[in-house]
Design a protein around this motif. Structure first.
Motif, PDB file in Angstrom:
ATOM      1  N   PRO A 163       4.595   7.450  -8.415  1.00  0.00           N
ATOM      2  CA  PRO A 163       5.110   7.030  -7.046  1.00  0.00           C
ATOM      3  C   PRO A 163       4.477   7.733  -5.926  1.00  0.00           C
ATOM      4  N   GLY A 164       3.552   8.734  -6.186  1.00  0.00           N
ATOM      5  CA  GLY A 164       2.993   9.597  -5.307  1.00  0.00           C
ATOM      6  C   GLY A 164       3.510  10.709  -5.117  1.00  0.00           C
ATOM      7  N   VAL A 165       3.050  11.529  -4.175  1.00  0.00           N
ATOM      8  CA  VAL A 165       3.733  12.930  -3.814  1.00  0.00           C
ATOM      9  C   VAL A 165       4.847  12.813  -2.971  1.00  0.00           C
ATOM     10  N   ILE A 166       5.952  13.057  -3.285  1.00  0.00           N
ATOM     11  CA  ILE A 166       7.136  13.023  -2.382  1.00  0.00           C
ATOM     12  C   ILE A 166       7.910  14.316  -2.608  1.00  0.00           C
ATOM     13  N   GLY A 167       8.402  14.856  -1.269  1.00  0.00           N
ATOM     14  CA  GLY A 167       9.183  15.975  -1.377  1.00  0.00           C
ATOM     15  C   GLY A 167      10.532  15.965  -1.829  1.00  0.00           C
ATOM     16  N   THR A 168      10.784  15.913  -3.052  1.00  0.00           N
ATOM     17  CA  THR A 168      12.121  15.802  -3.702  1.00  0.00           C
ATOM     18  C   THR A 168      12.580  17.202  -4.365  1.00  0.00           C
ATOM     19  N   HIS A 169      13.953  17.047  -4.902  1.00  0.00           N
ATOM     20  CA  HIS A 169      14.199  18.323  -5.777  1.00  0.00           C
ATOM     21  C   HIS A 169      13.543  18.841  -6.932  1.00  0.00           C
ATOM     22  N   LEU A 170      12.815  17.803  -7.443  1.00  0.00           N
ATOM     23  CA  LEU A 170      11.914  18.003  -8.495  1.00  0.00           C
ATOM     24  C   LEU A 170      10.990  19.027  -8.396  1.00  0.00           C
ATOM     25  N   ASN A 222       0.948  -1.283   0.248  1.00  0.00           N
ATOM     26  CA  ASN A 222       0.120  -0.243   0.043  1.00  0.00           C
ATOM     27  C   ASN A 222       0.826   1.174  -0.025  1.00  0.00           C
ATOM     28  N   ALA A 223       0.285   2.417   0.313  1.00  0.00           N
ATOM     29  CA  ALA A 223       1.021   3.713   0.121  1.00  0.00           C
ATOM     30  C   ALA A 223       2.133   3.812   1.183  1.00  0.00           C
ATOM     31  N   GLN A 224       1.991   3.086   2.320  1.00  0.00           N
ATOM     32  CA  GLN A 224       2.885   3.016   3.511  1.00  0.00           C
ATOM     33  C   GLN A 224       4.266   2.225   3.176  1.00  0.00           C
ATOM     34  N   THR A 225       4.052   1.145   2.313  1.00  0.00           N
ATOM     35  CA  THR A 225       5.220   0.048   1.916  1.00  0.00           C
ATOM     36  C   THR A 225       6.375   1.039   1.332  1.00  0.00           C
ATOM     37  N   THR A 226       7.627   0.453   1.754  1.00  0.00           N
ATOM     38  CA  THR A 226       8.643   1.178   1.595  1.00  0.00           C
ATOM     39  C   THR A 226       9.635   0.488   0.523  1.00  0.00           C
ATOM     40  N   GLY A 227      10.334   1.096  -0.339  1.00  0.00           N
ATOM     41  CA  GLY A 227      11.281   0.428  -1.315  1.00  0.00           C
ATOM     42  C   GLY A 227      12.426  -0.409  -0.475  1.00  0.00           C
ATOM     43  N   GLY A 239      -8.085  16.703  -6.662  1.00  0.00           N
ATOM     44  CA  GLY A 239      -8.592  18.078  -6.738  1.00  0.00           C
ATOM     45  C   GLY A 239      -9.228  18.817  -5.535  1.00  0.00           C
ATOM     46  N   TRP A 240      -9.856  17.724  -4.719  1.00  0.00           N
ATOM     47  CA  TRP A 240     -10.532  18.290  -3.662  1.00  0.00           C
ATOM     48  C   TRP A 240     -10.010  17.710  -2.378  1.00  0.00           C
ATOM     49  N   SER A 241      -8.782  17.463  -2.276  1.00  0.00           N
ATOM     50  CA  SER A 241      -8.239  17.008  -0.847  1.00  0.00           C
ATOM     51  C   SER A 241      -6.751  17.481  -0.861  1.00  0.00           C
ATOM     52  N   GLU A 242      -6.226  17.222   0.319  1.00  0.00           N
ATOM     53  CA  GLU A 242      -4.876  17.503   0.698  1.00  0.00           C
ATOM     54  C   GLU A 242      -3.907  16.680  -0.002  1.00  0.00           C
ATOM     55  N   PHE A 243      -2.684  17.127  -0.341  1.00  0.00           N
ATOM     56  CA  PHE A 243      -1.685  16.302  -0.873  1.00  0.00           C
ATOM     57  C   PHE A 243      -1.089  15.293   0.344  1.00  0.00           C
ATOM     58  N   GLN A 244      -1.157  13.933   0.232  1.00  0.00           N
ATOM     59  CA  GLN A 244      -0.576  13.000   1.277  1.00  0.00           C
ATOM     60  C   GLN A 244       0.923  12.566   0.648  1.00  0.00           C
ATOM     61  N   PHE A 245       1.732  13.292   1.426  1.00  0.00           N
ATOM     62  CA  PHE A 245       3.106  13.123   1.033  1.00  0.00           C
ATOM     63  C   PHE A 245       3.540  11.960   1.659  1.00  0.00           C
ATOM     64  N   LYS A 246       4.506  11.168   0.914  1.00  0.00           N
ATOM     65  CA  LYS A 246       5.195  10.216   1.137  1.00  0.00           C
ATOM     66  C   LYS A 246       6.716  10.408   1.488  1.00  0.00           C
ATOM     67  N   THR A 247       7.454   9.749   2.216  1.00  0.00           N
ATOM     68  CA  THR A 247       8.559   9.566   2.575  1.00  0.00           C
ATOM     69  C   THR A 247       9.218   9.179   1.328  1.00  0.00           C
ATOM     70  N   PRO A 248      10.765   9.534   0.683  1.00  0.00           N
ATOM     71  CA  PRO A 248      11.552   8.845  -0.300  1.00  0.00           C
ATOM     72  C   PRO A 248      11.432   7.345  -0.244  1.00  0.00           C
ATOM     73  N   ASP A 249      11.518   6.749   0.813  1.00  0.00           N
ATOM     74  CA  ASP A 249      11.720   5.261   0.843  1.00  0.00           C
ATOM     75  C   ASP A 249      10.436   4.826   0.535  1.00  0.00           C
ATOM     76  N   GLN A 250       9.229   5.376   0.834  1.00  0.00           N
ATOM     77  CA  GLN A 250       7.954   5.017   0.559  1.00  0.00           C
ATOM     78  C   GLN A 250       7.841   5.267  -1.199  1.00  0.00           C
ATOM     79  N   GLY A 251       8.381   6.226  -1.413  1.00  0.00           N
ATOM     80  CA  GLY A 251       8.100   6.697  -2.849  1.00  0.00           C
ATOM     81  C   GLY A 251       8.960   6.013  -3.798  1.00  0.00           C
ATOM     82  N   VAL A 252       9.918   5.095  -3.513  1.00  0.00           N
ATOM     83  CA  VAL A 252      10.326   4.351  -4.527  1.00  0.00           C
ATOM     84  C   VAL A 252      10.006   2.986  -4.326  1.00  0.00           C
TER      85      VAL A 252
END
Length: 310
Positions: free
Chosen positions: A204-211, A6-11, A237-250
């Protein structure tokens, strides 16, 4: 098998589980500057002792930093740097020719087309194409096809594509280029599936990277993205961004590149380390249409000035 991810699974979790599938593989990843998903991906899979990590990026100095990080954490893993500017077709051809000249690398098991630009101001590439389309799609389209001989030489090859003027909308342009990534995966699956190639696209989801360093997520850019999502009728468009950690993102990168359960789902689009469900997740029909995929393939051939017949 897929339901447990799921969204919490990490690389890192998936690398540990799929270590036998990663060990000894040659993996080429584009867009591996420090702090980005590509760098997190190669640093994660290095733990499973791949044979070679080919690190491709526009800035060799930044790519070297990622290579140094891999060497520090996993000194037994070999790396090789490839300068690749996806925004220039001439530069792409030069990089592909270099890869094809490597006699000591007869096959590439996994090609991860991770590099991208996101929501930048309007600009044209040196070849005259809108910059998102040029970098995120055309560059990868040409590079992938030019090194396809080495990819098909692998036992079980995979190609993974990271989906993520006056009337110009930077979010629409980004979305169109990412839709192109999905359609390219469909085309590769259809054209080369019989030769053993497996191709997938992913979000990959919403991740806070340099991109997204240039964007104001809590201000005008975040609101313009929500407006673009709402215009398409997307729930995001009607919800808040659910950010992932980089490890979850990959995690979805690792899943797409190595999980055996995907063998019978060639061309699939993936989210949160599973095949996206069009009933509960945002999967647009135009991004999964084989007809649109073929149209894009032919257009891409025309734009890069070369046909690829398989």
């Amino acid at each position: 098998m897929q339901a447990k991810y799921n969204a919490q699974t990490t690389g890192s979790e998936l690398v540990q589980e799929l270590a036998d599938n990663i060990r000894g593989k040659v993996i080429l990843t584009t867009g591996v500057s420090p702090g980005g998903l590509g760098a997190h991906f190669v640093e994660a899979v290095a733990a499973a002792n791949p044979s070679l990590l080919i690190l491709a990026g526009r800035n060799p100095t930044k790519v070297q930093q990622t290579a140094d990080a891999v060497a520090k954490s996993h000194p037994g893993v070999k790396t090789r740097i490839l300068q690749l500017d996806l925004g220039s077709l001439a530069a792409v051809r030069k990089a592909a020719a270099e890869v094809n000249s490597w006699d000591d690398v007869p096959a590439i098991d996994v090609l991860v087309n991770n590099a991208a630009i996101m929501a930048v101001d309007f600009a044209l590439s040196p070849d005259g194409f809108e910059s998102h389309f040029a970098t995120n799609h055309l560059g990868h389209f040409l590079f992938t096809n030019l090194i396809m001989g080495k990819v098909l030489a692998a036992k079980k090859p995979r190609v993974v594509s990271y989906q993520g003027g006056e009337n110009y909308n930077k979010w629409h342009a980004y979305g169109q280029s990412k839709t192109a990534n999905m359609l390219m995966a469909l085309s590769l699956a259809e054209k080369l599936g019989s030769k053993g190639l497996r191709a997938y696209s992913l979000h990959p989801g919403v991740i806070g990277t340099h991109l997204g360093d240039h964007l104001e997520w809590t201000g005008v850019d975040g609101e313009s993205l929500r407006a673009a999502e709402r215009a398409l009728g997307n729930k995001e468009g009607w919800s808040e961004f659910q950010f992932k950690t980089p490890d979850q993102g990959v995690a979805t990168h690792v899943f797409a590149a190595f999980h055996p359960s995907l063998e019978d789902h060639n061309g699939a689009y993936l989210q949160d380390a599973h095949i996206a469900d069009p009933w509960t997740e945002t999967v647009r029909p135009w991004a999964t249409s084989p007809i649109e995929a073929e149209k894009l393939w032919r257009l891409s051939e025309k734009l890069v000035g070369e046909q690829f017949v398989y």
